[in-house]
Design a protein around this motif. Structure first.
Motif, PDB file in Angstrom:
ATOM      1  N   LEU A   1      26.970  -5.942 -36.669  1.00 26.33           N
ATOM      2  CA  LEU A   1      26.016  -5.443 -35.670  1.00 26.33           C
ATOM      3  C   LEU A   1      25.996  -3.917 -35.743  1.00 26.33           C
ATOM      4  O   LEU A   1      26.981  -3.252 -35.402  1.00 26.33           O
ATOM      5  CB  LEU A   1      26.432  -5.888 -34.266  1.00 26.33           C
ATOM      6  N   ILE A   2      24.863  -3.384 -36.183  1.00 25.62           N
ATOM      7  CA  ILE A   2      24.752  -1.940 -36.375  1.00 25.62           C
ATOM      8  C   ILE A   2      23.933  -1.313 -35.247  1.00 25.62           C
ATOM      9  O   ILE A   2      22.760  -1.612 -35.081  1.00 25.62           O
ATOM     10  CB  ILE A   2      24.112  -1.624 -37.736  1.00 25.62           C
ATOM     11  N   GLY A   3      24.587  -0.455 -34.482  1.00 23.95           N
ATOM     12  CA  GLY A   3      23.903   0.274 -33.416  1.00 23.95           C
ATOM     13  C   GLY A   3      23.848  -0.495 -32.104  1.00 23.95           C
ATOM     14  O   GLY A   3      24.130  -1.689 -32.029  1.00 23.95           O
ATOM     15  N   GLN A   4      23.457   0.230 -31.082  1.00 19.22           N
ATOM     16  CA  GLN A   4      23.512  -0.307 -29.722  1.00 19.22           C
ATOM     17  C   GLN A   4      22.524  -1.444 -29.455  1.00 19.22           C
ATOM     18  O   GLN A   4      22.802  -2.326 -28.647  1.00 19.22           O
ATOM     19  CB  GLN A   4      23.300   0.807 -28.710  1.00 19.22           C
ATOM     20  N   TYR A   5      21.367  -1.461 -30.124  1.00 19.78           N
ATOM     21  CA  TYR A   5      20.391  -2.513 -29.843  1.00 19.78           C
ATOM     22  C   TYR A   5      20.924  -3.874 -30.275  1.00 19.78           C
ATOM     23  O   TYR A   5      20.858  -4.847 -29.522  1.00 19.78           O
ATOM     24  CB  TYR A   5      19.051  -2.209 -30.519  1.00 19.78           C
ATOM     25  N   ALA A   6      21.465  -3.937 -31.470  1.00 16.84           N
ATOM     26  CA  ALA A   6      22.040  -5.196 -31.970  1.00 16.84           C
ATOM     27  C   ALA A   6      23.262  -5.578 -31.142  1.00 16.84           C
ATOM     28  O   ALA A   6      23.446  -6.747 -30.785  1.00 16.84           O
ATOM     29  CB  ALA A   6      22.407  -5.058 -33.444  1.00 16.84           C
ATOM     30  N   GLN A   7      24.085  -4.588 -30.809  1.00 18.15           N
ATOM     31  CA  GLN A   7      25.301  -4.874 -30.052  1.00 18.15           C
ATOM     32  C   GLN A   7      24.973  -5.360 -28.642  1.00 18.15           C
ATOM     33  O   GLN A   7      25.563  -6.331 -28.162  1.00 18.15           O
ATOM     34  CB  GLN A   7      26.196  -3.640 -30.035  1.00 18.15           C
TER      35      GLN A   7
END
Length: 193
Positions: A121-127
């Motif tokens: 999961l790369i970056g805050q949106y995916a996380q």
């Protein structure tokens, strides 16, 4: 899977919101071992149609410890963004990924990739989308606590050159997270199933 990928690549669900028009970018195969969920394509990727075909992708491959050939082998890596099309420019970088894409396409994609070993999961949106309440107060704290999300998820900041300052402020990332990431990726890629 081919039919699903064709549907995604021909999607025009949010055309009116896309300054460069729709050009959904995705790569996946039923045998993919690792899924990389990023944000959304930038202008260069929109032009070439190749996921992660930019400086961020070069940095990501370095972090993963894989060659370009390995990275673009769909039997090894599924490259699935949160937003499949370039979302447009914002005040400080690109706009967030379109919110329609992940709810529309992620579940059917993952149903067609039954033997995934790891999702990155790369970056805050995916996380935020995948971790929900398990996400810490911010991206830094989430990545610092990456072991909490294993074995299913590995959490990373975005590998954009714009994040050089973040990387310089958080040396623990290269010291602690990257060796673990490379070890996990290597084990997944070597697995026969």
């Amino acid at each position: 899977m081919d039919q699903l990928l064709n549907q995604i690549r021909n999607c025009s669900h949010c055309t009116e919101h896309l300054p460069l028009g729709p050009r959904p970018i995705v790569a996946a195969h039923p045998e993919s071992k690792i899924a990389i969920i990023g944000q959304a394509p930038g202008t260069k990727v929109h032009q070439t149609g190749i996921p992660w075909d930019d400086p961020s992708g070069k940095q990501l491959r370095k972090w993963l410890g894989v060659s370009e050939e390995q990275f673009y082998d769909e039997r090894l890596f599924a490259l699935i963004p949160m937003g499949f099309c370039y979302p447009g420019k914002g005040k400080s970088g690109d706009l967030p990924p379109r919110p329609e894409c992940a709810p529309l396409w992620h579940k059917p994609l993952f149903q067609n990739i039954p033997n995934l070993k790891l999702t990155i999961l790369i970056g805050q949106y995916a996380q935020r989308y995948y971790l929900g309440d398990a996400m810490k107060k911010n991206l830094t704290e989430t990545v610092k606590n990456f072991k909490n999300y294993l074995p299913n998820y590995m959490v990373l900041p975005h590998p954009s050159p714009r994040n050089r300052f973040w990387l310089s402020q958080n040396p623990w990332f290269e010291e602690e997270v990257l060796p673990e990431l490379q070890k996990k990726v290597s084990v997944c890629l070597e697995s026969k199933v």
